[in-house]
Design a protein around this motif. Structure first.
Motif, mmCIF file in Angstrom:
data_model
loop_
_atom_site.group_PDB
_atom_site.id
_atom_site.type_symbol
_atom_site.label_atom_id
_atom_site.label_comp_id
_atom_site.label_asym_id
_atom_site.label_seq_id
_atom_site.Cartn_x
_atom_site.Cartn_y
_atom_site.Cartn_z
ATOM 1 N N THR A 16 1.283 1.996 -0.227
ATOM 2 C CA THR A 16 -0.052 2.422 -0.638
ATOM 3 C C THR A 16 -0.123 2.499 -2.156
ATOM 4 O O THR A 16 0.883 2.465 -2.853
ATOM 5 C CB THR A 16 -0.377 3.804 -0.053
ATOM 6 N N TYR A 22 -5.052 4.980 -7.680
ATOM 7 C CA TYR A 22 -6.207 5.383 -6.887
ATOM 8 C C TYR A 22 -7.234 6.092 -7.767
ATOM 9 O O TYR A 22 -8.438 5.866 -7.624
ATOM 10 C CB TYR A 22 -5.784 6.295 -5.741
ATOM 11 N N GLY A 112 -8.056 -1.839 1.448
ATOM 12 C CA GLY A 112 -6.776 -1.197 1.195
ATOM 13 C C GLY A 112 -6.247 -1.588 -0.169
ATOM 14 O O GLY A 112 -6.889 -1.366 -1.173
ATOM 15 N N GLN A 277 -3.329 5.274 6.239
ATOM 16 C CA GLN A 277 -3.325 4.060 5.423
ATOM 17 C C GLN A 277 -3.316 2.814 6.313
ATOM 18 O O GLN A 277 -4.051 1.852 6.082
ATOM 19 C CB GLN A 277 -2.110 4.044 4.494
ATOM 20 N N GLU A 281 -6.282 -0.128 6.701
ATOM 21 C CA GLU A 281 -6.055 -1.565 6.546
ATOM 22 C C GLU A 281 -6.502 -2.333 7.786
ATOM 23 O O GLU A 281 -7.056 -3.432 7.684
ATOM 24 C CB GLU A 281 -4.586 -1.820 6.228
ATOM 25 N N GLY A 292 -10.722 2.146 1.303
ATOM 26 C CA GLY A 292 -9.420 2.649 0.881
ATOM 27 C C GLY A 292 -9.269 4.119 1.210
ATOM 28 O O GLY A 292 -10.202 4.771 1.676
ATOM 29 N N CYS A 293 -8.076 4.635 0.962
ATOM 30 C CA CYS A 293 -7.860 6.070 1.168
ATOM 31 C C CYS A 293 -6.976 6.622 0.064
ATOM 32 O O CYS A 293 -6.146 5.913 -0.496
ATOM 33 C CB CYS A 293 -7.280 6.365 2.547
ATOM 34 N N PRO A 295 -4.003 8.493 -1.753
ATOM 35 C CA PRO A 295 -2.588 8.720 -1.404
ATOM 36 C C PRO A 295 -2.330 10.114 -0.864
ATOM 37 O O PRO A 295 -1.383 10.330 -0.118
ATOM 38 C CB PRO A 295 -1.868 8.489 -2.740
ATOM 39 N N ALA A 298 -2.927 9.571 2.807
ATOM 40 C CA ALA A 298 -2.541 8.267 3.376
ATOM 41 C C ALA A 298 -1.562 8.379 4.537
ATOM 42 O O ALA A 298 -1.555 7.523 5.422
ATOM 43 C CB ALA A 298 -1.941 7.381 2.287
#
Length: 339
Positions: A16, A22, A112, A277, A281, A292-293, A295, A298
């Motif tokens: 990730t 991020y 992602g 995570q 994806e 996305g996410c 961290p 994740a």
């Protein structure tokens, strides 16, 4: 649906983004949303330019947001373009504009970590090749095929397949994406599927092949299949097992089969304790734009069944069981963050 609280950044073999990356992506998305607002003024544009010049990582993050955003630019009428689109054409953005010209073929899906990969690691080359394949699917599309020998095949989103049947062979070429097969028995022998990583063959069997970041994942739901990779490594995989392999090196260990590698053919993603995570994806392949996410969340674990035809509803299901919120910066830029 439930979650467990692991916080590791490396999860399920998927790397990730770091917290710093991020944060830069989040800042870039916020700037992009601001510049797209009709009320943006020159002082705000100047502040954006200062932020852009502060750190090369800011430019990198901005280029990711731009690549996603430009896919939606053709849907905007010329008379309604926002200041961001004019700003992107400024002289100091010329290099980013050249990259955009290379990538504006409508085949780059960013989800992602895809935006942080080099061009070599993106699906662009695969999707260009898919333009000439016998069968291909777009983002969010799934397709069922009835083959001439009585076999049945399903193509998942963003997949491409060639069929090469002859008097002495049954051969499929999976160029990219994911394939589920119910392979019939035939006097010509097993139904063979070639990929860039190697070959999988089976008859009287139901099995799936999925291109993933770590190689090709093969899952067997009934019968057995034979696997041969580019380095000559061989294995026979039994019902209820799956493994991942690449063109070089040893084959991965057999593991219990994941329901998700078959449930997608019914329009459902079944999460059996996967990391958030990994969930992002998988779901991101079925929708346009960036998903996305953070961290920070994740490594949370997800369990449940999620509709692939309605990814917005699938996202809205997450906060019902996880300590997360869905942040929709723009319709095509969505991130999952800690609640």
């Amino acid at each position: 649906m439930r979650a467990a609280g692991s916080r590791a950044i490396q999860c399920d073999g998927v790397l990730t983004v770091t917290d710093t990356h991020y944060r830069h992506l989040k800042q870039a998305a916020d700037w992009y949303a601001l510049l797209c607002d009709e009320t943006v003024d020159e002082s705000q544009r100047a502040a954006w330019r200062r932020w852009l010049e502060q750190d090369p990582a800011h430019r990198k993050a901005w280029s990711v947001v731009e690549k996603v955003g430009e896919r939606f630019e053709p849907f905007r009428e010329e008379s309604h373009r926002k200041p961001a689109y004019d700003a992107l054409r400024a002289p100091d953005m010329a290099s980013i504009g050249r990259r955009r010209a290379l990538l504006s073929l409508g085949v780059l899906a960013v989800a992602g970590l895809a935006g942080w990969r080099t061009l070599r690691d993106t699906p662009l080359a695969d999707h260009l090749a898919a333009l000439t394949t016998d069968y291909a699917t777009g983002t969010g599309e799934r397709r069922e095929l009835a083959l001439a020998d009585g076999s049945r095949a399903w193509l998942n989103t963003l997949s491409a397949l060639d069929i090469d049947y002859g008097p002495r062979q049954r051969l499929l070429h999976l160029r990219t994406g994911e394939l589920l097969l119910e392979a019939s028995r035939d006097p010509r022998g097993p139904l063979r599927v070639t990929t860039r990583h190697g070959e999988v063959a089976g008859e009287g069997a139901t099995f799936g092949l999925c291109h993933q970041a770590g190689g090709l994942c093969v899952s067997v739901f009934s019968g057995t299949v034979d696997i041969l990779n580019g380095a000559g490594a061989r294995a026979r995989l039994e019902q209820g097992r799956q493994l991942t392999f690449s063109a070089s090196g040893p084959l991965g260990p057999p593991l219990p089969v994941e329901a998700a590698r078959r449930s997608w053919s019914k329009g459902v993603y079944v999460a059996e304790g996967v990391s958030l995570q990994r969930f992002v994806e998988e779901l991101g392949r079925h929708r346009h734009g960036y998903l996305g996410c953070s961290p920070e969340v994740a490594a949370l674990r997800v369990v449940g069944s999620f509709p692939l035809a309605d990814t917005e509803r699938a996202l809205d299901m997450l906060p019902l069981a996880l300590p997360v919120r869905i942040r929709r910066v723009m319709p095509w830029w969505v991130s999952i963050e800690a609640a």
